[in-house]
Design a protein around this motif. Structure first.
Motif, PDB file in Angstrom:
ATOM      1  N   ALA A  81      46.380  93.947  76.349  1.00 22.74           N
ATOM      2  CA  ALA A  81      47.702  93.879  76.971  1.00 22.74           C
ATOM      3  C   ALA A  81      48.564  92.826  76.287  1.00 22.74           C
ATOM      4  N   GLN A  82      47.971  91.664  75.978  1.00 21.15           N
ATOM      5  CA  GLN A  82      48.729  90.587  75.345  1.00 21.15           C
ATOM      6  C   GLN A  82      49.169  90.965  73.929  1.00 21.15           C
ATOM      7  N   MET A  83      48.262  91.587  73.171  1.00 23.30           N
ATOM      8  CA  MET A  83      48.579  91.893  71.770  1.00 23.30           C
ATOM      9  C   MET A  83      49.595  93.022  71.653  1.00 23.30           C
ATOM     10  N   LYS A 120      55.606  96.847  63.217  1.00 30.22           N
ATOM     11  CA  LYS A 120      55.009  96.515  64.508  1.00 30.22           C
ATOM     12  C   LYS A 120      53.506  96.279  64.350  1.00 30.22           C
ATOM     13  N   ASN A 121      52.863  97.094  63.548  1.00 25.20           N
ATOM     14  CA  ASN A 121      51.435  96.899  63.283  1.00 25.20           C
ATOM     15  C   ASN A 121      51.192  95.563  62.595  1.00 25.20           C
ATOM     16  N   THR A 122      52.120  95.202  61.702  1.00 26.25           N
ATOM     17  CA  THR A 122      51.998  93.922  60.996  1.00 26.25           C
ATOM     18  C   THR A 122      52.056  92.759  61.972  1.00 26.25           C
ATOM     19  N   VAL A 123      52.945  92.843  62.973  1.00 24.73           N
ATOM     20  CA  VAL A 123      53.050  91.789  63.996  1.00 24.73           C
ATOM     21  C   VAL A 123      51.718  91.639  64.741  1.00 24.73           C
ATOM     22  N   ILE A 124      51.125  92.761  65.134  1.00 27.06           N
ATOM     23  CA  ILE A 124      49.850  92.725  65.857  1.00 27.06           C
ATOM     24  C   ILE A 124      48.749  92.116  64.986  1.00 27.06           C
ATOM     25  N   VAL A 125      48.734  92.479  63.712  1.00 21.60           N
ATOM     26  CA  VAL A 125      47.730  91.921  62.794  1.00 21.60           C
ATOM     27  C   VAL A 125      47.920  90.412  62.652  1.00 21.60           C
ATOM     28  N   ILE A 126      49.177  89.963  62.572  1.00 26.31           N
ATOM     29  CA  ILE A 126      49.453  88.524  62.445  1.00 26.31           C
ATOM     30  C   ILE A 126      48.973  87.777  63.687  1.00 26.31           C
ATOM     31  N   ILE A 163      35.646  86.420  64.984  1.00 24.02           N
ATOM     32  CA  ILE A 163      36.243  87.256  63.936  1.00 24.02           C
ATOM     33  C   ILE A 163      36.072  88.737  64.279  1.00 24.02           C
ATOM     34  N   VAL A 164      34.866  89.123  64.710  1.00 27.03           N
ATOM     35  CA  VAL A 164      34.598  90.528  65.045  1.00 27.03           C
ATOM     36  C   VAL A 164      35.442  90.976  66.241  1.00 27.03           C
ATOM     37  N   ILE A 165      35.472  90.151  67.295  1.00 29.55           N
ATOM     38  CA  ILE A 165      36.255  90.500  68.497  1.00 29.55           C
ATOM     39  C   ILE A 165      37.734  90.595  68.159  1.00 29.55           C
ATOM     40  N   GLY A 166      38.214  89.669  67.330  1.00 25.45           N
ATOM     41  CA  GLY A 166      39.610  89.733  66.896  1.00 25.45           C
ATOM     42  C   GLY A 166      39.914  91.011  66.139  1.00 25.45           C
ATOM     43  N   ALA A 167      39.000  91.399  65.256  1.00 26.77           N
ATOM     44  CA  ALA A 167      39.194  92.635  64.483  1.00 26.77           C
ATOM     45  C   ALA A 167      39.185  93.860  65.392  1.00 26.77           C
ATOM     46  N   VAL A 168      38.282  93.874  66.380  1.00 25.74           N
ATOM     47  CA  VAL A 168      38.222  94.989  67.333  1.00 25.74           C
ATOM     48  C   VAL A 168      39.518  95.065  68.140  1.00 25.74           C
ATOM     49  N   ALA A 169      39.998  93.896  68.590  1.00 24.05           N
ATOM     50  CA  ALA A 169      41.235  93.864  69.375  1.00 24.05           C
ATOM     51  C   ALA A 169      42.419  94.391  68.563  1.00 24.05           C
ATOM     52  N   ILE A 170      42.495  94.005  67.296  1.00 30.55           N
ATOM     53  CA  ILE A 170      43.568  94.506  66.420  1.00 30.55           C
ATOM     54  C   ILE A 170      43.457  96.022  66.275  1.00 30.55           C
ATOM     55  N   ALA A 171      42.221  96.487  66.022  1.00 24.19           N
ATOM     56  CA  ALA A 171      42.004  97.927  65.813  1.00 24.19           C
ATOM     57  C   ALA A 171      42.360  98.740  67.056  1.00 24.19           C
ATOM     58  N   LEU A 172      42.094  98.192  68.253  1.00 29.36           N
ATOM     59  CA  LEU A 172      42.405  98.908  69.492  1.00 29.36           C
ATOM     60  C   LEU A 172      43.881  98.789  69.871  1.00 29.36           C
ATOM     61  N   ALA A 173      44.498  97.644  69.551  1.00 32.45           N
ATOM     62  CA  ALA A 173      45.891  97.413  69.956  1.00 32.45           C
ATOM     63  C   ALA A 173      46.871  98.264  69.162  1.00 32.45           C
ATOM     64  N   ILE A 174      46.569  98.530  67.907  1.00 32.30           N
ATOM     65  CA  ILE A 174      47.504  99.309  67.077  1.00 32.30           C
ATOM     66  C   ILE A 174      47.728 100.720  67.624  1.00 32.30           C
ATOM     67  N   PRO A 175      46.674 101.485  67.935  1.00 33.72           N
ATOM     68  CA  PRO A 175      46.936 102.822  68.501  1.00 33.72           C
ATOM     69  C   PRO A 175      47.400 102.788  69.956  1.00 33.72           C
ATOM     70  N   ALA A 176      47.244 101.638  70.632  1.00 36.32           N
ATOM     71  CA  ALA A 176      47.608 101.552  72.052  1.00 36.32           C
ATOM     72  C   ALA A 176      49.071 101.182  72.265  1.00 36.32           C
ATOM     73  N   GLN A 177      49.840 101.009  71.185  1.00 44.21           N
ATOM     74  CA  GLN A 177      51.213 100.516  71.329  1.00 44.21           C
ATOM     75  C   GLN A 177      52.107 101.417  72.165  1.00 44.21           C
ATOM     76  N   GLY A 178      51.908 102.725  72.046  1.00 40.38           N
ATOM     77  CA  GLY A 178      52.785 103.630  72.769  1.00 40.38           C
ATOM     78  C   GLY A 178      52.374 103.854  74.206  1.00 40.38           C
ATOM     79  N   LEU A 179      51.276 103.225  74.650  1.00 35.73           N
ATOM     80  CA  LEU A 179      50.762 103.466  75.989  1.00 35.73           C
ATOM     81  C   LEU A 179      51.349 102.493  76.994  1.00 35.73           C
ATOM     82  N   ASN A 180      51.286 102.858  78.252  1.00 33.26           N
ATOM     83  CA  ASN A 180      51.681 101.961  79.333  1.00 33.26           C
ATOM     84  C   ASN A 180      50.566 100.934  79.532  1.00 33.26           C
ATOM     85  N   ILE A 181      50.839  99.691  79.189  1.00 28.33           N
ATOM     86  CA  ILE A 181      49.770  98.685  79.175  1.00 28.33           C
ATOM     87  C   ILE A 181      49.665  97.889  80.464  1.00 28.33           C
TER      88      ILE A 181
END
Length: 534
Positions: free
Chosen positions: A136-138, A157-163, A394-412
């Protein structure tokens, strides 16, 4: 363009400040206690600020003020739920947990239980709750920055989430709890100053007369007096009333079970300091939520919130930044640009601080509960634990990035509510039973955590949040049979009931032997920093 340049400059200043803190903290982190608990040397006031920084997320700062701007009275009910929740944390959890645990929630649970099953269940619950909150935060970070900077490109937008993800990995990997705590303290101070400044300017617009402000908000909302009364968002029918009750129950009880809040109690040197930190947090958070009343109704009175406006299009998320621009002199003015940039930077700092706390919580649970205790049977060195915690971050951060990118269009919005409901359904029953019921055992603890976790996630999956409604995650499908958007009203009792039945099934003996020791430890703090005797 002037606004955007100022926003980028202040965003950069916030990032530079927090990175500087992290570098400093990394040089002070020498042991597992430093990494996990900040060396246990934060005062009650400092930890109270950090708790406030951890708790007042983007959902609080942007979401609640936006809900008030759009829905009036009903939006403010979130603030009440979030604040009342701290009484539960203060009276039932803070001091007892600080005395009877070490680094994680599982330390307290496993003191009188079998280590492997309880720590595995607690670690899973911690990670699930943290991931929901983290996403939700990302996603919020991507939406906020794209709206304020006028970014429509998916790549940007994906770049912002990665940053944001990269920054949180840096904070946690290098700074540990010490760095994360100071980032949260700085963020809390910035948030309070920014909110107070805008609140004073809003009240000044209406002669410091709250009644005049509310009247103007009701008039401009187009809903008249109904805007100041219940019913705009909840309570329109029986299902809506039960849904609101369910949400309120999750908010009030969920805070005392949120893992990233619970581990904050371990950073104080004494139980008295832990109790004092909660009192400071209540004062800080209470003051902030009162200001959300001014921010929300101020936005309704001074900013366009009608359908089709930027505020409505963002579900209220940009109400506070646009209000800051309005009270600063409006679009195009220097004052408006400065205040818009300031509040936007504060919102960005809010997101950075919260994601760091959530990532640290998950990494700590993976390293301390799963690696050191379950896999290595307590034989891991402190150095190995901290190394694994950094890898886990590092792993959790990478997972969060990977999940947040496709979730952008969803109601969070449901992610935050689900995190609270899951914490209240799985974690709180286990903590309460463990502290106050002598007969509670390992079977009961596992049943409570898994039962509450499965109930909360399962009911949401079969609710209108996922399918069967216009704003569902899968609007083209309909397999919803559970009518409520928030599962708390059903899943919280299931968690308590599962723990009770599991305890009876598990029989006597397991868990009772050390209950008296746990009571003494939780009330006095004797041996609080020592490992479990198992």
């Amino acid at each position: 363009m002037n606004d955007q340049v100022l926003i980028v400059v202040l965003f950069s200043a916030v990032v530079a400040l927090t990175l500087g803190i992290t570098i400093w903290a990394s040089r002070q982190t020498r042991s597992a206690a430093d990494y996990y608990a900040g060396g246990r040397n934060f005062s009650g006031f400092q930890n109270g600020l950090a708790i406030g920084g951890d708790y007042m997320s983007a959902a609080s700062f942007l979401g609640i003020s936006g809900s008030i701007a759009l829905y009036g009275y009903d939006g403010f009910l979130y603030s009440i739920g979030f604040l009342v929740a701290w009484l539960v944390a203060l009276l039932l959890v803070a001091e007892l947990l600080r005395n009877s645990g070490r680094y994680t929630m599982a330390d307290q649970l496993a003191y009188r239980m079998k280590q492997v099953p309880v720590r595995s269940a607690a670690a899973l619950s911690t990670i699930v709750v943290s991931i929901f909150y983290l996403l939700a935060q990302m996603v919020g970070a991507g939406s906020l920055v794209s709206l304020l900077l006028g970014i429509n490109s998916g790549v940007l937008k994906n770049t912002v989430i990665v940053i944001v993800g990269a920054l949180m990995i840096i904070y946690v990997t290098f700074g540990g709890m010490k760095g994360t705590t100071w980032v949260q303290i700085v963020k809390a101070v910035l948030l309070m100053i920014g909110s107070l400044l805008i609140s004073v300017l809003v009240l000044a617009e209406f002669g410091f007369n709250l009644s005049t402000l509310l009247g103007a908000a009701a008039e401009r909302s187009g809903k008249g007096e109904a805007f100041l009364q219940p019913g705009q968002l909840y309570g329109k029918d029986l299902v809506g009333q039960f849904d609101f009750l369910s949400l309120g129950l999750a908010l009030v009880l969920g805070t005392a079970g949120l893992p990233h809040i619970l581990i904050r109690f371990y950073t104080t040197p004494t139980a008295k300091a832990a109790r004092k930190s909660v009192l400071w947090a209540i004062g800080l958070i209470g003051s902030f939520y009162l200001m959300t009343l001014v921010l929300g109704f101020g936005a309704a009175a001074l900013v366009d919130t009608q359908p089709g406006s930027p505020v409505a299009a963002s579900s209220g998320n940009v109400a506070s930044p646009l209000l800051a621009q309005a009270v600063g002199g409006g679009d195009g003015s220097l004052g408006g640009s400065v205040l818009l940039a300031l509040i936007s930077a504060v919102a960005f700092a809010t997101i950075l601080a919260v994601v760091a706390g959530l990532t640290l919580t998950s990494a700590t649970s993976v390293a301390h509960d799963l690696y050191a205790t379950v896999l290595r049977k307590g034989q891991a060195s402190e150095r190995d634990e901290v190394r694994v915690a950094r890898i886990a971050a590092i792993v959790i951060g990478a997972v969060a990035i990977a999940l947040a990118i496709p979730a952008q269009g969803l109601n969070i919005a449901f992610l935050v509510a689900l995190a609270f409901a899951t914490a209240a359904s799985a974690n709180l029953p286990t903590l309460i039973y463990n502290l106050f019921w002598r007969r509670f055992n390992t079977t009961g603890a596992c049943w409570a955590m898994y039962g509450g976790l499965i109930a909360a996630v399962g009911l949401v999956f079969f609710s209108p949040v996922v399918s069967g409604a216009e704003k569902s995650l899968l609007p083209g499908m309909d397999f919803a049979w559970f009518p409520l958007n928030n599962p708390g009203l059903v899943s919280i009792p299931i968690g308590f009931l599962a723990g009770f039945i599991g305890t009876l099934v598990g029989g006597r003996g397991d868990g009772e032997d050390r209950y008296t020791e746990l009571q003494v430890r939780s009330l006095t703090g004797a041996g609080a920093e020592k490992a479990s005797p198992h």
